[in-house]
Design an enzyme around this catalytic site. Structure first.
Site, PDB file in Angstrom:
ATOM      1  N   LYS A 142       0.827  -1.215   0.000  1.00  6.88           N
ATOM      2  CA  LYS A 142       0.000   0.000   0.000  1.00  6.88           C
ATOM      3  C   LYS A 142       0.855   1.255   0.000  1.00  6.88           C
ATOM      4  O   LYS A 142       0.469   2.270  -0.576  1.00  6.88           O
ATOM      5  CB  LYS A 142      -0.965  -0.001   1.195  1.00  6.88           C
ATOM      6  CG  LYS A 142      -2.126  -0.962   0.991  1.00  6.88           C
ATOM      7  CD  LYS A 142      -3.352  -0.549   1.760  1.00  6.88           C
ATOM      8  CE  LYS A 142      -4.495  -1.509   1.474  1.00  6.88           C
ATOM      9  NZ  LYS A 142      -5.587  -1.407   2.442  1.00  6.88           N
ATOM     10  N   LYS A 199      -3.384 -11.154  -7.046  1.00  9.08           N
ATOM     11  CA  LYS A 199      -4.659 -11.329  -6.331  1.00  9.08           C
ATOM     12  C   LYS A 199      -5.763 -10.476  -6.978  1.00  9.08           C
ATOM     13  O   LYS A 199      -5.498  -9.353  -7.393  1.00  9.08           O
ATOM     14  CB  LYS A 199      -4.428 -10.873  -4.880  1.00  9.08           C
ATOM     15  CG  LYS A 199      -5.610 -10.982  -3.963  1.00  9.08           C
ATOM     16  CD  LYS A 199      -5.307 -10.363  -2.608  1.00  9.08           C
ATOM     17  CE  LYS A 199      -5.596  -8.878  -2.588  1.00  9.08           C
ATOM     18  NZ  LYS A 199      -5.759  -8.306  -1.252  1.00  9.08           N
ATOM     19  N   LYS A 258     -10.177  -5.259  -5.049  1.00 10.31           N
ATOM     20  CA  LYS A 258     -11.182  -4.212  -5.204  1.00 10.31           C
ATOM     21  C   LYS A 258     -10.597  -2.982  -5.883  1.00 10.31           C
ATOM     22  O   LYS A 258     -11.276  -2.238  -6.537  1.00 10.31           O
ATOM     23  CB  LYS A 258     -11.662  -3.747  -3.814  1.00 10.31           C
ATOM     24  CG  LYS A 258     -12.618  -4.678  -3.139  1.00 10.31           C
ATOM     25  CD  LYS A 258     -13.032  -4.136  -1.774  1.00 10.31           C
ATOM     26  CE  LYS A 258     -12.062  -4.487  -0.693  1.00 10.31           C
ATOM     27  NZ  LYS A 258     -12.590  -4.498   0.665  1.00 10.31           N
TER      28      LYS A 258
END
Ligand code: TYM
Length: 334
Positions: free
Chosen positions: A115, A197, A200
């Site tokens: 992140k 992965k 979202k």
């Protein structure tokens, strides 16, 4: 234990729209475990602001997510479905646990590394201590089990480490939680890059199937899914795209990979992809119908929000008071 039942805690972020990764990796297991455990399912809005959010949009997404938990089949009379921000004990325990967590441990978290690379202009302290808030979520309810996808396992490990460290100093305060991973679907991969992965926040909308996608969109996304040139539906570690589609199909239909390989023996990828798309649509279409009906019932959803926040607060405050006493905060005068 609550009323003789073991406790389950889990949560999801209200950031962006959910994908079938969230559904197959987590929500689906929540449904099967819900009778066996006393369950707490949170919409973790405190976690969401570690990345900059539009306030109106966050509020709307949080409500949609809470409604979606119910639409997926979780009965809010039996399962405590609530907003994390409505129970202030989460933030309070998180502060205390920060003082029992080492910088070195947090530095090792892969989600923090990912992140901070993605949001290089906003590497805030909340993003760094994100796993501590997650530990507080889980430990507040003395959870025995935490059903999550594979990507959250590292956060579960640090939760256990923090709890064990605290218990070693102050006695048996926290239950040590166990992660729960489903047999299939614990890591659903991107349809456009099966080494990554499904997420979202992927910028490529064809990489993820969203829970609110209509049937045509779902089928189209599966038709476009990246596969290989082998031309045979086999379950192995080289045909990653097909492996992922088999996982999705198994998670939706309850079939085993061996059964699927047999079913599509001698058949082409086109036919297989269509079957996978249909199996996903068969689950999502009724869920969407329930969501749109529920969403209209404002008074009902408001009632769930209020009642369940009170229930969650009751259990969370019980643990918080115990912890405050253990660390030496002065007693409250009644
Ligand atoms: P979040 O919101 O990113 O994801 C919610 C759940 O979905 C799972 N998941 C997946 N499973 C399989 N395949 C995928 N591609 C996939 N993508 C997501 C996640 O593992 C997760 O179970 N930090 C958490 C939320 C949280 C939490 C908690 C979870 C906060 N406090 C306490 C459990 C307990 C998160 O961001 O999940």
């Amino acid at each position: 234990m609550i009323d003789g039942k073991k406790v389950l805690f889990s949560g999801m972020q209200a950031t962006n729209v959910l994908t079938i990764g969230n559904y197959l990796g987590a929500l689906k297991n929540w449904l099967t475990l819900s009778d066996e455990y006393e369950c707490f399912y949170s919409v973790v809005d405190l976690h969401s602001i570690t990345v900059r959010q539009d306030p109106a949009e966050l509020r709307k997404r949080a409500r949609n997510l809470l409604t979606l938990y119910i639409a997926a089949g979780l009965d809010p009379k039996k399962n405590c479905i609530y907003y994390q921000s409505h129970v202030s004990a989460h933030a309070e325990l998180s502060w205390i646990l920060n003082c029992f967590t080492y910088m070195g441990e947090l530095n090792r978290m892969t989600q923090f590394k990912d992140k901070s690379a993605k949001h290089a202009d906003n590497i805030n302290a909340g993003l760094f201590t994100y796993p501590v808030l997650m530990a507080a979520d889980i430990l507040l309810y003395q959870a025995d089990v935490v059903p999550v996808g594979k990507d959250q396992l590292q956060h579960l490990e640090i939760t256990r480490d923090i709890a064990q460290r605290f218990n070693a100093i102050y006695g048996d305060v926290f239950t040590i939680p166990e992660p729960y991973l489903g047999k299939v679907g614990a890591k659903i991969m991107s349809l456009q890059d099966p080494t990554k992965k499904m997420s979202k926040s992927d910028d490529n909308i064809n990489a993820s199937v969203y829970l609110m996608d209509d049937k045509d969109t779902i089928i189209r996304k599966f038709k476009r899914a990246v596969t290989d040139s082998e031309g045979a539906v086999l379950y192995n570690d080289t045909q990653l795209g097909i492996h992922n589609l088999i996982d999705i199909y198994c998670a939706c239909t309850g079939k085993t990979p061996e059964e699927v390989v047999k079913e599509f023996d001698g058949k082409g990828y086109g036919e297989f992809k269509l079957a996978v798309g249909e199996s996903v649509a068969d689950i999502l279409t009724p869920l969407q119908e329930r969501f749109y009906a529920l969403e209209k019932d404002k008074a009902y959803i408001d009632g769930v929000i209020k009642e369940n926040a009170e229930k969650a607060s009751y259990y969370a405050t019980k643990t918080l008071r115990k912890v405050q006493k253990k660390v030496g905060f002065p007693e409250r005068i009644r």
